[in-house]
Enzyme design. Structure first.
Site, short mmCIF file in Angstrom:
data_model
loop_
_atom_site.label_atom_id
_atom_site.label_comp_id
_atom_site.label_asym_id
_atom_site.label_seq_id
_atom_site.Cartn_x
_atom_site.Cartn_y
_atom_site.Cartn_z
N GLN A 237 -4.52 -4.49 -3.35
CA GLN A 237 -4.81 -3.06 -3.28
C GLN A 237 -5.71 -2.72 -2.10
O GLN A 237 -5.88 -1.55 -1.77
CB GLN A 237 -5.46 -2.59 -4.58
CG GLN A 237 -4.48 -2.53 -5.75
CD GLN A 237 -5.10 -1.99 -7.03
OE1 GLN A 237 -5.13 -2.69 -8.03
NE2 GLN A 237 -5.59 -0.76 -7.02
N ARG A 384 -7.00 2.81 -13.90
CA ARG A 384 -6.64 4.22 -13.99
C ARG A 384 -7.88 5.10 -14.17
O ARG A 384 -7.87 6.05 -14.96
CB ARG A 384 -5.67 4.42 -15.15
CG ARG A 384 -4.79 5.66 -14.97
CD ARG A 384 -3.72 5.42 -13.96
NE ARG A 384 -3.01 6.60 -13.60
CZ ARG A 384 -1.68 6.72 -13.59
NH1 ARG A 384 -0.92 5.70 -13.94
NH2 ARG A 384 -1.10 7.81 -13.19
N CYS A 385 -8.95 4.74 -13.49
CA CYS A 385 -10.10 5.63 -13.47
C CYS A 385 -10.94 5.20 -12.28
O CYS A 385 -10.86 4.08 -11.84
CB CYS A 385 -10.93 5.53 -14.73
SG CYS A 385 -12.14 4.23 -14.77
N GLU A 760 -6.21 9.26 -11.39
CA GLU A 760 -6.99 8.70 -12.50
C GLU A 760 -7.28 9.73 -13.58
O GLU A 760 -7.57 9.39 -14.73
CB GLU A 760 -8.32 8.15 -11.97
CG GLU A 760 -8.29 7.55 -10.59
CD GLU A 760 -7.56 6.23 -10.56
OE1 GLU A 760 -7.04 5.82 -11.60
OE2 GLU A 760 -7.51 5.59 -9.49
#
Ligand code: CDP
Length: 807
Positions: A237, A384-385, A760
């Site tokens: 990433q 996802r945050c 997110e």
């Protein structure tokens, strides 16, 4: 409407720029099987690496016998910590300033830890050889509860740190303690809580979960010994950061390392850090002189790569009788597992958890977070945050509901009374953040009206009466959440990872024919960057998006950037893209002035061209200007049409949203049915509404997973009891309801196009709304809080404890 305006509109539409529901250009490849994922790579002579992993949560490694494995035909090498020691590669730095064993060095500290690396001709021989490596362990008692880890008599987990009284984030007060992080006004908060008319307290656990990307982690390392070049293709990433770390660890000059992230099948923070598989593949390729591939299987991914959450939070919220919040205090025991490998900016060992005052105007607050070692896998990533924001948001959104119960008020009303008002922005939070923009009341009202909140509460009253009379076996729950996200790390002055400032970048080349290539320091893992970043440029450059190619992920071609996680791509790289586009347009304006023989200031921009003010028929399109840039530029100007922007954001962006969830809980089966889920998001300027909706659908589905079922459950010996997707909940279309999406638009004042991140947000708001809804179903029975996940069994147990189930 004039003809001229109409033609401007038609030209605007043709660009497919900002605000267009442009179809994802990536999908042409993906839907035809033309994606290029790590396991698709097949290089000449390539070998395959596989790990021998610890079956124990905690054990001493007495001996490793690799003879039988080495003797298996097709096996090329078996590496252990002893082999890596001469290279000083048996331990590696983590993103959090700790170190992690690449291969177990005398001890294993979590089940699934890497003990030996077998390299063989193919994956199957490697797997057979893994079974032939004989490891003698001395089983030690495991510590899986962070409270027990901190007990005075708890055994020492990290022998390597035993005598260290301080770590990367300050003093350590116990041999299993990592750090204490504190923010806010301790004395002021204590005073406000002591003086308060009402104080609600609660213990809230956000369980350990796993991001579970569709594609597991992996890489192919290829060392060209003749030229001294190392190439690593991997599921990264943050490819540039990996290159820097690889150079620092290996000593290979950075310009001789090429890191490539090809297509990535979901990241969710799981692919930010550096894993032993990467190091071992690189070492094996250097030693053996051929490419080495390592790709985890599904169970390895679940068991050994980075987890998320695992926050044990104790909260106190003080208020007046009228429901005006006067103070907030939170203490967190954060279970970091065996090594501190959290992916947070250096100064923030608890990420941005201090956003936990949420969307509310809370005058004083105090937070302490204690990081603790246990016998579990390392991690602590932004699943996802943005860094620890979903923990923070879950905490405050549950606390608001707990307070509402105590006050006997409607939870939506408590929110309304405390939301930060529009005129308070930019808003300075009690814990030090400056929220850039927001219009919270408008969003809350829109959400409550959209779902018919008052009527829903009436229906719930009737449902409860019917249930009490024995005429219904389902309890209706209504969950409201209002969240504020904080996305877009930098600025550099606050945010770095391993000393690398968190800026991002975009480099643009406009070719003579007016086609464009834009390269960014970020990397899409399914978010559709090739579609949306081209849209930003289409609007900035007046060149149709279809003529703009976006490339990411190759460190040999892309400008340096810190990668994609925590919804930072749009706030940071998206801003860099707009800024680089503006540099191109500024140069094109000078070329236009030269061609039209007027002063720069006499020109105005019109969608896709510059025209002479007051003489609209005199104009030059961007396509014409692109060509002119290569043959007819003003005297003294360099030819060509290229620009690069390295963007250090002045602040984060603060997207927000109002979610409402309606559930029906069957007390006899424990099944929670989601009747309705409405999500209103405000991410500032919307680049591609269709992609935003897709991001929201995905994030909500992951929220459902976490709220209603996901938990990495360890037994007391440190065994992960649900290490496969048969036992670990991953929702499919069957469990997923139809999501309703909506929006308001409050642009970010400091972002060049006013955009905030969105990826997110749905997880941050979704988990709270779902959990609030399930808790709300039982709220009238005196229950204030039950822990997630609200799976069928736990919900049934709750109903049973309240005497609701059939005896
Ligand atoms: O960093 P990451 O790509 O995961 O998250 P993001 O910046 O929130 O962007 C996710 C996707 O939504 C990208 O394709 C963005 O361009 C798109 N997006 C958008 O269309 N409009 C926004 N205001 C924010 C994001």
């Amino acid at each position: 409407m004039t003809t001229e305006t109409e033609s401007s509109q038609a030209r605007t539409q043709k660009l497919e720029g900002l605000g267009t529901r442009r179809k994802r250009v990536e999908d042409v490849r993906f839907t035809q099987g033309k994606g290029n994922y790590i396991d698709d790579f097949k290089l000449p002579g390539m070998l395959f690496g596989d790990f021998v992993r610890s079956p124990y949560g905690h054990a001493r490694v007495k001996s490793i016998d690799k003879k039988a494995a080495q003797a298996l035909p097709g096996v090329k090498a078996v590496l252990t910590a002893e082999d890596l020691k001469p290279l000083k590669l048996h331990w590696m730095p983590t993103l959090a300033g700790d170190v992690q064993a690449v291969l177990a060095d005398e001890k294993v500290l979590f089940q699934g830890q890497e003990v030996a690396f077998v390299v063989a001709e193919d994956r199957y021989v490697a797997a057979d050889a893994v079974d032939l490596v004989e490891v003698e362990y001395e089983h030690l008692p495991a510590l899986v509860d962070p409270n027990q880890s901190m007990a005075a008599a708890a055994s020492v987990l990290r022998d390597d740190l035993q005598d260290k009284t301080s770590g990367a984030h300050g003093p350590r007060k116990h041999h299993n303690h990592i750090f204490t992080w504190e923010v806010g006004d301790a004395a002021g908060t204590s005073r406000a809580i002591s003086d308060a008319q009402v104080v609600a307290t609660e213990s809230i656990v956000y369980q350990r979960v796993h991001p579970c990307p569709l594609e597991t982690c992996g890489c192919v390392a290829s060392m060209d010994k003749v030229n001294g070049h190392l190439t690593v293709w991997g599921t990264f990433q943050a490819p540039h950061a990996v290159r820097t770390v690889a150079s620092l660890i290996s000593g290979i000059p950075e310009h001789k390392i090429r890191i490539v992230s090809p297509d990535i099948g979901g990241g969710f923070g799981n692919k930010v850090g550096v894993y032993p598989g990467y190091i071992c593949s690189i070492v094996a390729s250097i030693v053996l002189g051929v490419p080495v591939k390592w790709v985890e299987d599904r169970m390895e991914n679940l068991q050994a790569t980075a987890f998320a959450r695992d926050y044990n939070m104790r909260g106190e919220i003080a208020a007046t009788q009228e429901g005006r919040i006067t103070a907030l205090r939170c203490h967190v025991l954060a279970d970091h597992g065996a090594f501190d490998a959290c992916a947070d900016p250096t100064k923030y060992p608890a990420g941005f958890f201090s956003i936990c005052t949420g969307s509310y105007d809370i005058p004083v607050a105090h937070v302490t977070v204690e990081g603790v070692y246990t016998n579990k896998a390392p991690g602590g990533v932004a699943y996802r945050c943005s860094f620890r924001v979903t923990e923070a948001s879950y905490f405050i959104e549950r606390m608001i509901d707990v307070l509402a119960r105590k006050l006997g008020m409607d939870p939506a009303e408590v929110r309304r009374r405390n939301l930060i008002r529009k005129e308070q922005f930019p808003y300075q939070s009690a814990l030090g953040w400056e929220y850039d923009s927001g219009d919270y009341l408008t969003a809350l009202d829109k959400a409550l009206n959209a779902v018919g909140y008052t009527a829903l509460r009436d229906e719930q009253r009737h449902n409860r009466e019917a249930f009490a009379r024995g005429e219904a076996r389902k309890l209706m729950g209504i969950g409201v959440s209002f969240f504020t996200e904080i996305v877009g790390a930098g600025p550099i002055k606050n945010c770095d990872i391993l000393g690398l400032g968190m800026f991002d970048s975009c480099e643009i080349r406009v070719h003579p024919t007016g086609s464009v290539i834009a390269r960014l320091g970020t990397i899409s893992q399914g978010q559709g960057h090739a579609t949306t970043f081209a849209q930003i440029l289409a609007s900035e450059l007046g060149i149709p998006a279809e003529k703009i190619t976006v490339e990411e992920g190759d460190t040999d071609t892309a400008p340096y950037g810190l990668g994609t996680y925590g919804s930072r791509s749009t706030p940071v790289a998206g801003a860099a893209t707009a800024m680089a586009g503006r540099k191109i347009r500024a140069k094109a304006q000078m070329i236009a002035a030269h061609l039209l023989e007027v002063h720069d200031d006499d020109l105005e921009w019109d969608v896709d061209r510059f025209r002479v003010k007051g003489v609209p028929e005199l104009s030059k399109t961007m396509t014409e200007l692109a060509f002119a840039a290569y043959n007819n530029v003003p005297p003294g100007m360099e030819p060509g049409l290229e620009a690069v922007s390295y963007y250090d954001p002045p602040n984060m962006t603060y997207p927000f949203g109002a979610y409402v969830c309606v559930v029906d809980v069957d007390v006899d089966s424990g099944v929670t049915e989601i009747r309705r889920f409405y999500a209103l998001d405000d991410c500032g300027t919307r680049i591609n509404p269709m992609i935003i909706e897709g991001q929201v659908h995905g994030g909500l589905t992951e929220a459902l997973a976490i709220a209603l079922g996901q938990e990495m459950a360890y037994d007391e010996s440190g065994n992960l009891t649900n290490a496969s997707l048969l036992d670990f909940f991953l929702p499919t279309a069957v469990e997923t309801p139809s999501w309703e999406t909506d929006f308001t638009v409050t642009p970010s004042p400091h972002h060049p196009i006013g955009a905030k991140g969105v990826g997110e947000s749905p997880n941050v708001g979704g988990v709270s709304a779902l959990s609030n809804a399930v808790n709300d179903a039982f709220a009238h029975l005196g229950l204030t809080h039950t822990q997630m996940p609200h799976d069928h069994w736990r919900v049934w147990k709750t109903a049973q404890s309240l005497g609701l189930t059939i005896a």
